[in-house]
Design a protein around this motif. Sequence first.
Motif, PDB file in Angstrom:
ATOM      1  N   TYR A   1      49.466   4.758  45.191  1.00 22.47           N
ATOM      2  CA  TYR A   1      48.489   4.623  46.272  1.00 22.47           C
ATOM      3  C   TYR A   1      48.065   3.168  46.445  1.00 22.47           C
ATOM      4  CZ  TYR A   1      47.491   9.426  47.717  1.00 22.47           C
ATOM      5  OH  TYR A   1      47.569  10.677  48.268  1.00 22.47           O
ATOM      6  N   PHE A   2      47.862   2.471  45.325  1.00 19.26           N
ATOM      7  CA  PHE A   2      47.444   1.070  45.410  1.00 19.26           C
ATOM      8  C   PHE A   2      48.548   0.218  46.033  1.00 19.26           C
ATOM      9  CE2 PHE A   2      47.323  -3.238  43.774  1.00 19.26           C
ATOM     10  CZ  PHE A   2      46.026  -3.619  44.082  1.00 19.26           C
ATOM     11  N   LEU A   3      49.774   0.413  45.592  1.00 19.54           N
ATOM     12  CA  LEU A   3      50.887  -0.390  46.098  1.00 19.54           C
ATOM     13  C   LEU A   3      51.166  -0.104  47.574  1.00 19.54           C
ATOM     14  CD1 LEU A   3      53.312  -0.209  43.039  1.00 19.54           C
ATOM     15  CD2 LEU A   3      51.832  -2.103  43.711  1.00 19.54           C
ATOM     16  N   GLN A   4      50.788   1.104  48.038  1.00 16.75           N
ATOM     17  CA  GLN A   4      50.961   1.466  49.443  1.00 16.75           C
ATOM     18  C   GLN A   4      49.724   1.118  50.269  1.00 16.75           C
ATOM     19  OE1 GLN A   4      51.935   5.666  49.334  1.00 16.75           O
ATOM     20  NE2 GLN A   4      53.604   5.314  47.891  1.00 16.75           N
ATOM     21  N   ASN A   5      48.766   0.426  49.648  1.00 11.45           N
ATOM     22  CA  ASN A   5      47.527  -0.011  50.325  1.00 11.45           C
ATOM     23  C   ASN A   5      46.675   1.154  50.814  1.00 11.45           C
ATOM     24  OD1 ASN A   5      48.055  -2.872  50.095  1.00 11.45           O
ATOM     25  ND2 ASN A   5      49.588  -2.612  51.715  1.00 11.45           N
ATOM     26  N   LYS A   6      46.783   2.299  50.147  1.00  9.79           N
ATOM     27  CA  LYS A   6      45.942   3.440  50.496  1.00  9.79           C
ATOM     28  C   LYS A   6      44.564   3.320  49.843  1.00  9.79           C
ATOM     29  CE  LYS A   6      49.708   6.758  51.225  1.00  9.79           C
ATOM     30  NZ  LYS A   6      50.315   8.044  50.782  1.00  9.79           N
ATOM     31  N   VAL A   7      44.499   2.597  48.731  1.00 10.54           N
ATOM     32  CA  VAL A   7      43.224   2.289  48.074  1.00 10.54           C
ATOM     33  C   VAL A   7      43.232   0.818  47.687  1.00 10.54           C
ATOM     34  CG1 VAL A   7      42.849   4.621  47.164  1.00 10.54           C
ATOM     35  CG2 VAL A   7      44.106   2.947  45.785  1.00 10.54           C
ATOM     36  N   LYS A   8      42.049   0.271  47.446  1.00  8.48           N
ATOM     37  CA  LYS A   8      41.947  -1.145  47.122  1.00  8.48           C
ATOM     38  C   LYS A   8      41.844  -1.402  45.626  1.00  8.48           C
ATOM     39  CE  LYS A   8      39.832  -2.435  51.529  1.00  8.48           C
ATOM     40  NZ  LYS A   8      38.623  -3.009  52.191  1.00  8.48           N
ATOM     41  N   ARG A   9      41.544  -0.364  44.856  1.00 12.40           N
ATOM     42  CA  ARG A   9      41.445  -0.554  43.414  1.00 12.40           C
ATOM     43  C   ARG A   9      41.629   0.772  42.676  1.00 12.40           C
ATOM     44  NH1 ARG A   9      34.977  -1.204  42.129  1.00 12.40           N
ATOM     45  NH2 ARG A   9      34.215  -0.076  43.924  1.00 12.40           N
ATOM     46  N   ILE A  10      41.899   0.628  41.396  1.00 14.55           N
ATOM     47  CA  ILE A  10      42.087   1.779  40.508  1.00 14.55           C
ATOM     48  C   ILE A  10      41.027   1.700  39.425  1.00 14.55           C
ATOM     49  CG2 ILE A  10      43.639   2.893  38.860  1.00 14.55           C
ATOM     50  CD1 ILE A  10      45.971   1.558  40.393  1.00 14.55           C
ATOM     51  N   VAL A  11      40.319   2.797  39.208  1.00 21.16           N
ATOM     52  CA  VAL A  11      39.285   2.846  38.171  1.00 21.16           C
ATOM     53  C   VAL A  11      39.659   3.944  37.179  1.00 21.16           C
ATOM     54  CG1 VAL A  11      36.844   3.198  37.656  1.00 21.16           C
ATOM     55  CG2 VAL A  11      37.518   2.059  39.797  1.00 21.16           C
ATOM     56  N   LEU A  12      39.841   3.549  35.928  1.00 18.16           N
ATOM     57  CA  LEU A  12      40.208   4.484  34.870  1.00 18.16           C
ATOM     58  C   LEU A  12      39.080   4.521  33.850  1.00 18.16           C
ATOM     59  CD1 LEU A  12      43.845   3.178  34.270  1.00 18.16           C
ATOM     60  CD2 LEU A  12      43.117   4.943  35.869  1.00 18.16           C
ATOM     61  N   THR A  13      38.627   5.718  33.510  1.00 12.38           N
ATOM     62  CA  THR A  13      37.498   5.820  32.589  1.00 12.38           C
ATOM     63  C   THR A  13      37.642   7.038  31.693  1.00 12.38           C
ATOM     64  OG1 THR A  13      35.072   5.859  32.454  1.00 12.38           O
ATOM     65  CG2 THR A  13      36.075   7.138  34.223  1.00 12.38           C
ATOM     66  N   ARG A  14      36.972   6.978  30.562  1.00 16.95           N
ATOM     67  CA  ARG A  14      36.913   8.126  29.653  1.00 16.95           C
ATOM     68  C   ARG A  14      35.704   7.969  28.748  1.00 16.95           C
ATOM     69  NH1 ARG A  14      41.465   7.673  25.032  1.00 16.95           N
ATOM     70  NH2 ARG A  14      41.947   9.725  25.857  1.00 16.95           N
TER      71      ARG A  14
END
Length: 324
Positions: free
Chosen positions: A151-164
């Motif tokens: 999604y990020f590489l296709q410009n569908k989102v501007k950032r990725i947030v990973l949490t746990r």
Amino acid sequence: MKEEILEFEDQKVLVDLFGPLGSHLELIHKTTGVFLENKGNTLILRSENKEDLSWAKRCLLELYQLLKKGYKVYPADVEASLKVLAKDNKTDLHRFFKEEVLTVAGKKVISPRTLSQKRYLETIKKKDLVFAIGPAGTGKTYLAVAVAVAYFLQNKVKRIVLTRPAVEAGEKLGFLPGDLVQKVNPYLRPLYDALNDMLDFKKVQEMLDSGQIEVAPLAFMRGRTLNDAFIILDEAQNTTSEQMKMFLTRMGFNSKMVVTGDITQVDLPEKVTSGLIQASQVLKNLPEVGFIYFDQKDVIRHSLVGKIVEAYENFAPNDNGNKS
């Protein structure tokens, strides 16, 4: 003993179908119990069980067609094919493998290996909030990270947030040595591993430095609204109900959330309700929310992992830890 005879035209494709030193045939034999004998371009299948014979035959024919269409077949694909056809013997493997393919960074090709994984990818596309619940090794987190990167590489989102959750329920990091980064890194390492498997290490570092990828403990999500983001909460079984509600209400505009966890591996104190278990009950009737449940049949790590998961599920110890 029942028998089926399969004849193949393309000898080169047949070599790939059999696998190195016949490893693919051996895998099919071990899984289905069907005996396979090769004579030139002919393969003879023998079994006492008609259903097993049909299972092995269908798998061989479908894999042969995949190879003819240029799809490279590895042992993991043979295992996946057997699992898929065990659930639905009429599945078109070419359609199954090709429909939900993710190409990450132009080189990493990721496709589903079980029907549950296929439904998982389909559901992430259709819904903004998806819960993936099941044992380790079923691809819950890995596939979610793959979709996030795509999604990020296709410009569908501007950032990725990973949490746990950093440490069980309370995220109490004070007793650990080192600064904050050193304290939380061990708990976030599986997320870094997934990222580094899909992107060049240098690219991951650049995206982390620029804030395009954020890997942080759950406590850091409080008070934020995340727009234009793909957000993944991993190990969600170890969130409290309050933490889960806090996390879910962080969703902003044009964002997707995927929540993954294993409700059989809750590390919370005995009387504390798991936020994942509660959320699966509270949100189950919302049509906008997707729920995908995996089981040991979806485990795609070493074949022994699935057997270990199943053995633990069937084990009911008494208070002394012995089988009752």
